[in-house]
Design an enzyme around this catalytic site. Structure first.
Site, PDB file in Angstrom:
ATOM      1  N   GLU A 193     -32.961 134.404  68.710  1.00  0.00           N
ATOM      2  CA  GLU A 193     -32.675 133.803  67.408  1.00  0.00           C
ATOM      3  C   GLU A 193     -33.857 133.038  66.838  1.00  0.00           C
ATOM      4  OE1 GLU A 193     -30.813 133.534  70.115  1.00  0.00           O
ATOM      5  OE2 GLU A 193     -28.926 134.543  69.621  1.00  0.00           O
TER       6      GLU A 193
ATOM      7  N   HIS B 206     -19.025 128.182  70.309  1.00  0.00           N
ATOM      8  CA  HIS B 206     -18.808 129.337  69.439  1.00  0.00           C
ATOM      9  C   HIS B 206     -18.063 128.988  68.150  1.00  0.00           C
ATOM     10  CE1 HIS B 206     -20.310 131.763  72.714  1.00  0.00           C
ATOM     11  NE2 HIS B 206     -20.261 132.825  71.944  1.00  0.00           N
TER      12      HIS B 206
END
Lengths: 326, 344
Positions: free
Chosen positions: B79, B148
């Protein structure tokens, strides 16, 4: 395929470029105690051969992404001494309008789209910029300069992986000067490894070269640049070199105990400029007055730039919050 | 999958525009990307698994087939590095849209986003801007837990240089994405997964929802409720109950978190004298804190009661349903807050 040795004229230009960088850095070191340059300076004296040898292959539209130790790279890529110096003096006429300082030079007209001073920060940007060239079917390339410390960062590995995956026209130049600030590489990386060897895991060519030999840098990087331009993908080059000053500022860090005097003395013996001077003298390429004439040229140019920098106006209050958003 | 099923189903989009159809939030996002890529060769999509069978909860379905893997790029699991790559492409003439399936993954990329993208234009003295769009799907529920389903708008808005958008309707999901992709700056769009099946009336053409402009979705007179993302829908549900009890709340969909429409909210508070801020994020130093502080500065004399904030508790997101159910505030908390600031 080995690139042939540079011709006499190229050799002279390489030497002159190294002299220009050293002249600039030494002037900064002299001026710094006046405390009018109020920005941290990371001097590259001792490492001039890498900047000169790499940038000699680049076109104005090719892109370089440098580091906190960027002065040599920027000068070699064509950055104006005047604009750089004005930036160091915190002036609106500087290359970043006084908002970047010594660590973030920017000169789009010379292929310098800004500079990151976060270790490893510029490497993926070089990959992305080169990817954009690839997407447009252009033949410009990008070069990422970084130090040995950056090869410990995730961005280095993420960048090599993606560049290899997409065959991106980028050249990774690691200037391994053996220290990250004052931490020796032996404290940071396993002795059995090498930086150049890290390329192998990504299926890329990785080469260890003598970063103090400008002719070797020129030849080996030239091959990597040509590979990238021909669409044959990225290369990692580890150029071994050494900085003479401390991590930051015109300081001898052997006196402060950060590095050993013996080690510095050994590397000063391997001075890239002296090495090239000896070569050019033996080969009879350098005329006796060349260096003196160039020195005068640099002095005149620098003096003009210094006057410009000192006389330029600093950015005013209304500029504080401009350029946050485009 | 159960956690993609929304638990709310209301529609309040106006039906008075021409050339509009009923589209879901996810279809609106997909259509925006298709139209953007069809009309601007600089725009491309990148992200982990964005070309897979699920198509990022349906928001990229069919785009890889239509535009090819060179413009709908499946990326390595990197990322931060890939954000740097996206920035590099952006400053060299491209317009990347980087898609993350979870906000928590954006946190991995904060070095490139905050140390680089956010300040590149400033550091370069206004020479090099970063036209980068980050799409990020936020959500909650089904035990998604602490890594998450976080809410990161407060984190992203603290440092200067990043715009943050949170569309609550299908119409704005399309319009804000188009605005972001055309913006010369880094823009993060947080799209709530529980809104993906919600439908609204979406114009067919390529249009922009203006960045920095809030939307009044219910006019009222005695209390202002400013809400973000899914909390807009919770506020609309709350309004039905409140109206039955004689309250008349004005509900403002903030839409653009930074920059935000302080004039719109200040004007509303001048009228109502009361403010409840309902954000999906945390309280400390967050979006609700900023709105509360700023509106207090601007409207102190108009305020009849202190501003109330409805935010997440000071704890990471729990997994157990019993804790999850009390972790995320909704219409009940909004109703209670409105009654509280209204003195009863």
């Amino acid at each position: 395929m080995t690139m042939p040795s540079p011709n006499d004229n190229t050799k002279r230009l390489l030497f002159k470029k190294m002299l220009l960088i050293r002249h600039f850095e030494q002037k900064i070191a002299e001026l710094y105690p006046e405390q009018e340059i109020r920005t941290p300076v990371h001097l590259c004296v001792g490492q001039e051969a890498v900047a000169a040898g790499v940038c000699a292959h680049l076109r104005p539209a090719d892109l370089i992404f440098s580091t906190h130790r960027n002065h040599g790279h920027c000068l070699a890529k064509g950055m104006s001494v005047k604009k750089m110096l004005a930036e160091f003096y915190g002036k609106e006429s500087g290359c970043c309008g006084g908002k970047g300082g010594s660590m973030h030079p920017c000169a789009p007209e010379h292929g310098i789209l800004g500079t990151s001073a976060i270790v490893g920060g510029g490497i993926p940007m070089a990959v992305g910029a080169a990817w954009a060239e690839q997407m447009r079917n252009g033949d410009n390339i990008a070069v990422a300069f970084f130090g040995d410390g950056a090869t410990e960062e995730g961005t280095f590995h993420e960048s090599l992986n993606f560049a290899a995956l997409k065959n991106i026209p980028v050249v990774f130049i690691c200037e391994n000067n053996l220290y990250a600030t004052a931490s020796p590489i032996r404290h940071r990386q396993p002795a059995a490894g090498s930086i150049a060897a890290k390329a192998k895991g990504y299926g890329l060519p990785g080469e260890l070269i003598n970063g103090n030999d400008v002719i070797e840098v020129y030849q080996r990087v030239g091959e990597a640049v040509e590979r990238a331009r021909r669409g044959q993908g990225p290369t990692l080059i580890e150029a071994e070199t050494f900085r003479w000053f401390a991590h930051v500022g015109p300081v001898d860090d052997t006196e402060t105990g950060h590095r050993s005097a013996d080690e510095l003395a050994r590397w000063k013996n391997k001075c890239p400029i002296r090495r090239m001077r000896d070569h050019l003298t033996i080969e009879n390429i350098l005329k006796s007055e060349d260096e003196k004439n160039w020195s005068i040229e640099f002095d005149i140019n620098f003096a003009g730039a210094l006057t410009f920098a000192k006389e330029s106006v600093p950015p005013t209050k209304e500029l504080l919050t401009t350029h946050v958003f485009a | 999958m159960p956690w993609t099923t929304p638990s709310i189903n209301i529609s309040y989009a106006s039906k008075n525009s021409k050339g509009i159809r009923e589209l879901s939030y996810r279809e609106a996002i997909c259509e925006a990307q298709r139209q953007l890529m069809s009309t601007d060769s600089r725009i491309f999509l990148m992200g982990e698994g964005i070309d897979d069978a699920g198509g990022v909860f349906g928001t990229t379905l069919g785009l890889a087939d239509e535009f090819g893997c060179e413009r709908v790029v499946d990326t390595p699991i990197a990322e931060n590095g890939m954000t740097g790559v996206a920035i590099g492409a952006a400053i060299n003439g491209m317009r990347p849209v980087f898609i993350h399936m979870r906000p928590d993954f954006v946190i991995i990329s904060l070095d490139q986003l905050l140390n680089h993208a956010a300040k590149w234009f400033y550091m370069s003295g206004g020479q090099v801007s970063v036209p980068l769009t980050i799409r990020c799907v936020i959500g909650r529920g089904w035990g998604s837990a602490a890594q998450h389903s976080q809410n990161i708008q407060g984190l992203l808005t603290h440092l200067p240089g990043i715009k943050v958008l949170m569309p609550a309707t299908a119409q704005d999901a399309k319009g804000l994405l188009i605005a972001a992709a055309r913006d010369p700056n880094p823009v993060v769009i947080l799209e709530h997964r529980w809104l993906f099946d919600k439908t609204g009336h979406v114009p067919e053409e390529l249009y922009e929802t203006p960045v920095g402009r809030a939307n009044i979705c219910r006019y009222g007179s005695d209390v202002t409720i400013v809400a973000t993302s899914i909390m807009v829908h919770e506020a609309m549900l709350a309004a039905e109950v409140l109206a039955a009890d004689g309250y008349d709340p004005e509900i403002i969909d903030l839409r653009s978190i930074k920059p935000w429409d302080e004039n719109c909210i200040a004007a509303s508070v001048q009228k109502t004298g009361r403010l409840v801020v309902a954000d999906t994020g945390h309280q400390y130093g967050g979006v609700a804190a900023e709105i509360a502080a700023r509106i207090t500065e601007l409207c102190f004399s108009a305020l009849k009661t202190p501003v109330r904030r409805i935010t997440l508790p000071e704890a990471p997101v729990p997994a157990a349903a019993s804790l999850e159910n009390i972790y995320f505030p909704g219409q009940l908390e909004i109703i209670a807050a409105v009654k509280d600031v209204s003195g009863g």
